[in-house]
Design an enzyme around this catalytic site. Structure first.
Site, PDB file in Angstrom:
ATOM      1  N   LYS A  22       0.837  -1.212   0.000  1.00 59.64           N
ATOM      2  CA  LYS A  22       0.000   0.000   0.000  1.00 59.64           C
ATOM      3  C   LYS A  22       0.867   1.256   0.000  1.00 59.64           C
ATOM      4  O   LYS A  22       0.637   2.182  -0.790  1.00 59.64           O
ATOM      5  CB  LYS A  22      -0.890   0.000   1.257  1.00 59.64           C
ATOM      6  CG  LYS A  22      -1.505   1.346   1.604  1.00 59.64           C
ATOM      7  CD  LYS A  22      -2.336   1.290   2.868  1.00 59.64           C
ATOM      8  CE  LYS A  22      -1.588   1.471   4.157  1.00 59.64           C
ATOM      9  NZ  LYS A  22      -1.258   2.849   4.555  1.00 59.64           N
ATOM     10  N   ASN A  23       1.870   1.272   0.887  1.00 52.95           N
ATOM     11  CA  ASN A  23       2.642   2.511   1.039  1.00 52.95           C
ATOM     12  C   ASN A  23       3.597   2.782  -0.122  1.00 52.95           C
ATOM     13  O   ASN A  23       4.211   3.844  -0.190  1.00 52.95           O
ATOM     14  CB  ASN A  23       3.379   2.501   2.387  1.00 52.95           C
ATOM     15  CG  ASN A  23       2.397   2.653   3.539  1.00 52.95           C
ATOM     16  OD1 ASN A  23       1.226   2.971   3.328  1.00 52.95           O
ATOM     17  ND2 ASN A  23       2.856   2.415   4.755  1.00 52.95           N
ATOM     18  N   CYS A 116      -4.750   7.525   9.634  1.00 54.03           N
ATOM     19  CA  CYS A 116      -4.821   6.969  10.985  1.00 54.03           C
ATOM     20  C   CYS A 116      -4.541   8.038  12.033  1.00 54.03           C
ATOM     21  O   CYS A 116      -3.673   8.887  11.844  1.00 54.03           O
ATOM     22  CB  CYS A 116      -3.804   5.851  11.131  1.00 54.03           C
ATOM     23  SG  CYS A 116      -4.310   4.333  10.331  1.00 54.03           S
ATOM     24  N   ARG A 121      -0.003  14.817  13.240  1.00 52.49           N
ATOM     25  CA  ARG A 121       0.761  14.468  12.032  1.00 52.49           C
ATOM     26  C   ARG A 121       0.894  15.715  11.170  1.00 52.49           C
ATOM     27  O   ARG A 121       0.235  15.864  10.144  1.00 52.49           O
ATOM     28  CB  ARG A 121       0.080  13.318  11.282  1.00 52.49           C
ATOM     29  CG  ARG A 121       0.056  12.039  12.100  1.00 52.49           C
ATOM     30  CD  ARG A 121      -0.617  10.898  11.394  1.00 52.49           C
ATOM     31  NE  ARG A 121       0.226  10.292  10.371  1.00 52.49           N
ATOM     32  CZ  ARG A 121      -0.154   9.256   9.635  1.00 52.49           C
ATOM     33  NH1 ARG A 121      -1.341   8.736   9.799  1.00 52.49           N
ATOM     34  NH2 ARG A 121       0.668   8.762   8.725  1.00 52.49           N
ATOM     35  N   ASP A 307       5.217   0.606  12.075  1.00 54.70           N
ATOM     36  CA  ASP A 307       4.003  -0.068  11.593  1.00 54.70           C
ATOM     37  C   ASP A 307       3.914  -1.516  12.075  1.00 54.70           C
ATOM     38  O   ASP A 307       2.857  -2.135  11.971  1.00 54.70           O
ATOM     39  CB  ASP A 307       3.946  -0.038  10.058  1.00 54.70           C
ATOM     40  CG  ASP A 307       3.780   1.380   9.527  1.00 54.70           C
ATOM     41  OD1 ASP A 307       3.457   2.272  10.321  1.00 54.70           O
ATOM     42  OD2 ASP A 307       3.975   1.586   8.314  1.00 54.70           O
ATOM     43  N   ARG A 399      -8.122  -0.707   5.003  1.00 59.62           N
ATOM     44  CA  ARG A 399      -7.269   0.291   4.335  1.00 59.62           C
ATOM     45  C   ARG A 399      -5.909  -0.296   3.987  1.00 59.62           C
ATOM     46  O   ARG A 399      -5.208   0.230   3.124  1.00 59.62           O
ATOM     47  CB  ARG A 399      -7.088   1.528   5.232  1.00 59.62           C
ATOM     48  CG  ARG A 399      -8.387   2.305   5.398  1.00 59.62           C
ATOM     49  CD  ARG A 399      -8.180   3.633   6.110  1.00 59.62           C
ATOM     50  NE  ARG A 399      -6.885   4.163   5.802  1.00 59.62           N
ATOM     51  CZ  ARG A 399      -5.956   4.498   6.692  1.00 59.62           C
ATOM     52  NH1 ARG A 399      -6.221   4.383   7.967  1.00 59.62           N
ATOM     53  NH2 ARG A 399      -4.802   4.968   6.321  1.00 59.62           N
TER      54      ARG A 399
HETATM   55  C1  EPZ Z   1       4.377   6.960   6.406  1.00 62.03           C
HETATM   56  O1  EPZ Z   1       3.599   7.975   7.014  1.00 62.03           O
HETATM   57  C2  EPZ Z   1       3.488   5.736   6.296  1.00 62.03           C
HETATM   58  N1  EPZ Z   1       2.333   6.063   5.478  1.00 62.03           N
HETATM   59  C3  EPZ Z   1       3.067   5.299   7.670  1.00 62.03           C
HETATM   60  O2  EPZ Z   1       2.331   4.088   7.490  1.00 62.03           O
HETATM   61  C4  EPZ Z   1       4.296   5.002   8.517  1.00 62.03           C
HETATM   62  O3  EPZ Z   1       3.895   4.709   9.830  1.00 62.03           O
HETATM   63  C5  EPZ Z   1       5.221   6.232   8.532  1.00 62.03           C
HETATM   64  O4  EPZ Z   1       5.520   6.631   7.164  1.00 62.03           O
HETATM   65  C6  EPZ Z   1       6.530   5.986   9.252  1.00 62.03           C
HETATM   66  O5  EPZ Z   1       7.195   4.892   8.679  1.00 62.03           O
HETATM   67  C7  EPZ Z   1       2.414   5.989   4.165  1.00 62.03           C
HETATM   68  O6  EPZ Z   1       3.441   5.694   3.575  1.00 62.03           O
HETATM   69  C8  EPZ Z   1       1.172   6.257   3.406  1.00 62.03           C
HETATM   70  P1  EPZ Z   1       6.412  10.410   8.394  1.00 62.03           P
HETATM   71  P2  EPZ Z   1       4.082   9.489   6.996  1.00 62.03           P
HETATM   72  O7  EPZ Z   1       6.233  11.653   7.630  1.00 62.03           O
HETATM   73  O8  EPZ Z   1       4.712   9.785   5.696  1.00 62.03           O
HETATM   74  C9  EPZ Z   1       6.474  13.660  11.941  1.00 62.03           C
HETATM   75  C10 EPZ Z   1       0.639   2.484   8.024  1.00 62.03           C
HETATM   76  O9  EPZ Z   1       0.208   1.878   9.042  1.00 62.03           O
HETATM   77  N2  EPZ Z   1       6.360  14.693  10.894  1.00 62.03           N
HETATM   78  O10 EPZ Z   1       7.678   9.630   8.193  1.00 62.03           O
HETATM   79  O11 EPZ Z   1       2.946  10.302   7.451  1.00 62.03           O
HETATM   80  C11 EPZ Z   1       5.180  12.855  12.090  1.00 62.03           C
HETATM   81  O12 EPZ Z   1       4.243  13.545  12.862  1.00 62.03           O
HETATM   82  C12 EPZ Z   1       1.142   3.871   8.200  1.00 62.03           C
HETATM   83  O13 EPZ Z   1       0.663   1.997   6.881  1.00 62.03           O
HETATM   84  C13 EPZ Z   1       6.411  16.025  11.251  1.00 62.03           C
HETATM   85  O14 EPZ Z   1       6.555  16.378  12.421  1.00 62.03           O
HETATM   86  O15 EPZ Z   1       5.188   9.417   8.134  1.00 62.03           O
HETATM   87  C14 EPZ Z   1       5.679  11.587  12.699  1.00 62.03           C
HETATM   88  O16 EPZ Z   1       5.812  11.742  14.070  1.00 62.03           O
HETATM   89  C15 EPZ Z   1       0.497   4.734   9.145  1.00 62.03           C
HETATM   90  N3  EPZ Z   1       6.293  16.979  10.267  1.00 62.03           N
HETATM   91  C16 EPZ Z   1       7.054  11.392  12.063  1.00 62.03           C
HETATM   92  O17 EPZ Z   1       7.435  12.683  11.579  1.00 62.03           O
HETATM   93  C17 EPZ Z   1       6.143  16.635   8.948  1.00 62.03           C
HETATM   94  O18 EPZ Z   1       6.050  17.542   8.092  1.00 62.03           O
HETATM   95  C18 EPZ Z   1       7.109  10.382  10.926  1.00 62.03           C
HETATM   96  O19 EPZ Z   1       6.192  10.744   9.907  1.00 62.03           O
HETATM   97  C19 EPZ Z   1       6.089  15.274   8.603  1.00 62.03           C
HETATM   98  C20 EPZ Z   1       6.198  14.301   9.588  1.00 62.03           C
END
Ligand code: EPZ
Length: 420
Positions: A22-23, A116, A121, A307, A399
């Site tokens: 998915k991701n 989620c 986020r 995850d 999802r």
């Molecule tokens: C991706 O989410 C995945 N989703 C998530 O998968 C996964 O948990 C996550 O990466 C971490 O591996 C998809 O690929 C669609 P991040 P993403 O930006 O891109 C903070 C699942 O179960 N942050 O790496 O949203 C954020 O709040 C899921 O399949 C900021 O502060 O993750 C978090 O604490 C859910 N500011 C951390 O970074 C920003 O601008 C990691 O988020 C962006 C992120």
């Protein structure tokens, strides 16, 4: 409304071919907006988030259709750069369309994405990186209006944290920008490399993906291609956890073995024997698992994936001893623990840490999925529990897992979907 009914106590045994990721599929679908011509994506999982992405593509003027697990996307007639708020709220990945639309049209209007509930986020890193590339971004009563001042240009970007989404958005915007973009402290997740593999197949010039420094040289034109989406490492980890929780034996085929490494090395601590081949994983589990000998710390790739935290926790609820988890990526990723406690688990959450003491029995209960992986964790625990578990709010699970009940049934587990 639908529920999953799980009769626990069966040992999961057999062979399973893994679904596509998915991701990976979601950013690759967004990236197809950048290619002039037809993109044929094989191994696309049939999931609600994938259909949400296809609705966004069709809204922008692309033609996206599915035939089984193949998505065919033609973006030649794409002409709308504004995504309605309702479509944006359906999933987190909708934010990836920001970079893709900017790359394609030089402008877009989006809003904060859904997805989620794992704590705050924010998208501040996405926004400040895109601003560095010459994009003006304004928040207009919740609508994020992005427009390039002149041409979007390459930039040197250092992310404060290796955010997956921010890395993807910068790559999508940079592949057609003028000049060179360097992303320092980029996310190294395998799904980023899959996105880059797809873009290279479309003619993009990208190097360094899989490492912390990614270099992108903008091209004026990208073309369509045929591309196979990588398999889903978290779905793989989930079926391994279900097998481990029930003392079973599993052969996973179509597996991305390298991408599963950090998970496999932790699961081995429980006494499971794991052997890997080119694209298959063989897992044999003892009747009683050992507790995890080391604290499981979730970290950006190649660390232990956030995850997989909930599903691994569910697998070791009946293990011999005490295990400790430390969640370092999201503020609120222990929401599944209340449901697991209701099923008889002994879990104490203390800030970032969760301490799990093995219990001798788990019991079926009526629970509600709190989020995608939290819901999957409840399914893992239910298979190891005595009696029947009813899992509600399964739209969260749908999802990310393609007909989870069919995969479980194929392995000898008792899980069925009912409409209520
Ligand atoms: C991706 O989410 C995945 N989703 C998530 O998968 C996964 O948990 C996550 O990466 C971490 O591996 C998809 O690929 C669609 P991040 P993403 O930006 O891109 C903070 C699942 O179960 N942050 O790496 O949203 C954020 O709040 C899921 O399949 C900021 O502060 O993750 C978090 O604490 C859910 N500011 C951390 O970074 C920003 O601008 C990691 O988020 C962006 C992120």
């Amino acid at each position: 409304m639908q529920k999953l009914i799980v009769d626990g106590g069966q040992c999961l045994c057999g062979e399973l071919s893994l679904q596509g990721s998915k991701n990976s599929a979601l950013p690759i679908m967004a990236a197809s907006l950048l290619a002039e011509g037809e993109c044929v994506l094989t191994g696309c999982p049939k999931l609600t988030d994938i259909y949400s992405a296809s609705r966004i593509l069709n809204h922008t003027g692309c033609r996206c259709r599915f035939s089984g697990n193949t998505a065919v996307i033609n973006s030649e007639s794409a002409d709308k750069s504004s995504i309605p708020e309702k479509m944006m709220s359906e999933m987190r990945s909708s934010i990836i369309f920001m970079g893709a639309l900017l790359g394609r049209m030089g402008e877009c209007t989006v809003s904060c994405p859904g997805g989620c509930e794992l704590g705050p986020r924010p998208i501040d890193m996405h926004i400040s990186a895109l601003k560095k590339m010459g994009v003006e971004i304004n928040d207009n009563y919740g609508r994020i209006v992005c427009r390039a001042k002149g041409k979007i240009h390459g930039a040197r970007i250092s992310l404060p944290f290796p955010s997956v989404g921010a890395t993807e958005n910068v790559i999508l915007c940079a592949v057609k920008a003028e000049g060179e973009t360097i992303i320092n402290n980029a996310a190294r997740e395998p799904e980023i490399s899959d996105l880059c593999g797809f873009l290279r197949a479309c003619g993009a010039d990208i190097s360094g993906d899989g490492e912390s420094r990614i270099i992108i040289r903008g091209k004026t034109r990208l073309h369509g291609c045929e591309y196979g989406i990588m398999s889903d490492r978290i779905a793989g980890a989930t079926y391994m956890c279900m097998t481990a929780a029930t003392g079973g034996e599993l052969i996973l085929t179509n597996a991305c073995v390298n991408a599963e490494e950090s998970f496999i090395s932790v699961l081995e601590q429980t006494g499971c024997s794991i052997y890997t081949g080119k694209d298959r994983i063989y897992l044999k589990c003892p009747r009683k698992l050992k507790a995890l000998s080391e604290r499981v710390r979730t970290m950006p790739h190649p660390g232990f994936p956030t995850d997989a935290q909930a599903i691994l926790m569910a697998a070791i609820l009946k293990s011999d001893g005490t295990s400790v988890f430390e969640e370092n990526i999201f503020d609120c990723r222990y929401r599944h623990t209340d449901a697991l406690i209701k099923m008889g688990a002994d879990i104490q959450v203390l800030g970032k840490a969760a301490v799990v003491k093995g219990v001798s029995r788990l019991y079926g209960a009526s629970v509600d999925a709190t989020d995608l992986r939290g819901g999957a964790a409840m399914a893992v625990a239910a298979l190891a529990a005595e009696g029947t578990t009813e899992i509600g709010s399964i739209s969260h699970i749908d999802r990310g897992y393609e007909r989870i009940e069919e995969a479980v049934t194929r392995l000898g587990g008792k899980m069925r979907r009912v409409s209520v």
